[in-house]
Design a protein around this motif. Structure first.
Motif, PDB file in Angstrom:
ATOM      1  N   LYS A 257      -2.643  11.973   3.532  1.00  0.00           N
ATOM      2  CA  LYS A 257      -3.658  10.937   3.762  1.00  0.00           C
ATOM      3  C   LYS A 257      -3.896  10.101   2.507  1.00  0.00           C
ATOM      4  CE  LYS A 257      -6.014  13.623   7.279  1.00  0.00           C
ATOM      5  NZ  LYS A 257      -5.886  12.955   8.521  1.00  0.00           N
ATOM      6  N   ASN A 258      -3.847  10.731   1.340  1.00  0.00           N
ATOM      7  CA  ASN A 258      -4.047  10.028   0.075  1.00  0.00           C
ATOM      8  C   ASN A 258      -2.906  10.443  -0.847  1.00  0.00           C
ATOM      9  OD1 ASN A 258      -4.797   9.443  -2.645  1.00  0.00           O
ATOM     10  ND2 ASN A 258      -6.945   9.356  -2.045  1.00  0.00           N
TER      11      ASN A 258
ATOM     12  N   SER B 247       0.828  -1.209   0.000  1.00  0.00           N
ATOM     13  CA  SER B 247       0.000   0.000   0.000  1.00  0.00           C
ATOM     14  C   SER B 247       0.864   1.261   0.000  1.00  0.00           C
ATOM     15  CB  SER B 247      -0.933   0.009   1.217  1.00  0.00           C
ATOM     16  OG  SER B 247      -0.203   0.316   2.389  1.00  0.00           O
ATOM     17  N   ASP B 248       0.274   2.335  -0.478  1.00  0.00           N
ATOM     18  CA  ASP B 248       0.959   3.629  -0.499  1.00  0.00           C
ATOM     19  C   ASP B 248       1.380   4.036   0.907  1.00  0.00           C
ATOM     20  OD1 ASP B 248       0.297   3.556  -3.163  1.00  0.00           O
ATOM     21  OD2 ASP B 248      -1.080   5.258  -3.098  1.00  0.00           O
TER      22      ASP B 248
ATOM     23  N   LEU C 147      10.043  15.386  -4.005  1.00  0.00           N
ATOM     24  CA  LEU C 147       9.326  14.513  -3.070  1.00  0.00           C
ATOM     25  C   LEU C 147      10.201  14.108  -1.905  1.00  0.00           C
ATOM     26  CD1 LEU C 147       7.351  11.975  -5.301  1.00  0.00           C
ATOM     27  CD2 LEU C 147       6.460  13.913  -4.025  1.00  0.00           C
ATOM     28  N   THR C 148      11.485  13.911  -2.170  1.00  0.00           N
ATOM     29  CA  THR C 148      12.373  13.439  -1.113  1.00  0.00           C
ATOM     30  C   THR C 148      12.369  14.379   0.089  1.00  0.00           C
ATOM     31  OG1 THR C 148      14.307  14.519  -2.086  1.00  0.00           O
ATOM     32  CG2 THR C 148      13.872  12.246  -2.756  1.00  0.00           C
TER      33      THR C 148
ATOM     34  N   TRP D 102      -2.460  13.755  -3.311  1.00  0.00           N
ATOM     35  CA  TRP D 102      -1.443  14.721  -2.910  1.00  0.00           C
ATOM     36  C   TRP D 102      -0.402  14.882  -4.011  1.00  0.00           C
ATOM     37  CZ3 TRP D 102       3.828  14.620  -2.178  1.00  0.00           C
ATOM     38  CH2 TRP D 102       4.376  15.720  -1.498  1.00  0.00           C
ATOM     39  N   LEU D 103       0.015  13.768  -4.610  1.00  0.00           N
ATOM     40  CA  LEU D 103       1.009  13.808  -5.683  1.00  0.00           C
ATOM     41  C   LEU D 103       0.481  14.555  -6.906  1.00  0.00           C
ATOM     42  CD1 LEU D 103       3.786  12.979  -6.772  1.00  0.00           C
ATOM     43  CD2 LEU D 103       2.748  10.816  -7.512  1.00  0.00           C
ATOM     44  N   TYR D 104      -0.798  14.364  -7.214  1.00  0.00           N
ATOM     45  CA  TYR D 104      -1.402  15.082  -8.339  1.00  0.00           C
ATOM     46  C   TYR D 104      -1.300  16.595  -8.101  1.00  0.00           C
ATOM     47  CZ  TYR D 104      -4.755  17.053 -11.561  1.00  0.00           C
ATOM     48  OH  TYR D 104      -5.337  17.830 -12.524  1.00  0.00           O
ATOM     49  N   VAL D 105      -1.683  17.041  -6.913  1.00  0.00           N
ATOM     50  CA  VAL D 105      -1.647  18.471  -6.597  1.00  0.00           C
ATOM     51  C   VAL D 105      -0.202  18.977  -6.591  1.00  0.00           C
ATOM     52  CG1 VAL D 105      -2.133  20.185  -4.801  1.00  0.00           C
ATOM     53  CG2 VAL D 105      -3.834  18.433  -5.354  1.00  0.00           C
TER      54      VAL D 105
END
Length: 189
Positions: free
Chosen positions: A77-78, A14-15, A67-68, A82-85
């Motif tokens: 949380k998701n 899972s993420d 990201l690091t 979050w990555l999309y934004v």
């Protein structure tokens, strides 16, 4: 599900688990596995906003590097959302940095809106409003305005790229500028 010994495929974990393992260990393998799951999404968003395959590939790498640092600074949380934004914001910042002067060609049309945001110290708000207003243009206007102002194409090149006649291109650009001005005067609404 142990990461020691036989390694699981990223899609089997899972993420949340991958993110937590990265946060605890700092090992980029976990973040890399997590990022790999969503790399097509990230590339697609970059391509949509930046419009160039090579520039988008570079942006994907820059986003991973970002990201690091960023994943440890935010409660996520998701991860996918979050990555999309995060990706969209990265692209918008890149557009603003690289194309800000090109949008200023529209200043004769939207100068008062830009100045209002600057007076408020809200450059970010201006570009967010501009982005919202661009999205409100019809597809033809959006395409022509983007090609003409962002990609610095000539009317002829825009016509060749879109298949529209020269008169249609000029009309879409003129109407697009007018609609952007109206939208920006309404605070991006």
């Amino acid at each position: 599900m142990s990461w020691f010994g036989k390694r699981s495929k990223p899609t089997e974990v899972s993420d949340e688990v991958l993110l937590e393992h990265f946060r605890q260990s700092g090992d980029l393998i976990y973040l890399g596995d997590l990022f790999e799951k969503y790399m097509p999404l990230v590339f697609g968003v970059c391509l949509k906003y930046l419009g160039d395959e090579e520039v988008s590939k570079d942006a994907v790498m820059q986003i991973f590097e970002g990201l690091t640092i960023k994943v440890n600074k935010f409660e996520i949380k998701n991860f996918k959302s979050w990555l999309y934004v995060f990706t969209r914001n990265h692209c918008l910042m890149q557009i603003r940095a690289g194309y800000r002067f090109k949008f200023e060609n529209l200043d004769d049309v939207m100068e008062s809106a830009f100045e209002k945001h600057l007076e408020d110290g809200d450059k970010e708000g201006y570009f967010m409003s501009l982005d919202k207003c661009m999205a409100k243009l019809n597809e033809q206007q959006q395409q022509c305005v983007s090609l003409f102002y962002l990609k610095e194409k000539t009317y002829k090149q825009v016509a060749e790229n879109t298949g529209f006649s020269m008169n249609e291109v000029k009309s879409f650009i003129q109407n697009g500028k007018r609609n952007l001005k109206i939208c920006m005067e309404n605070n991006g609404g």
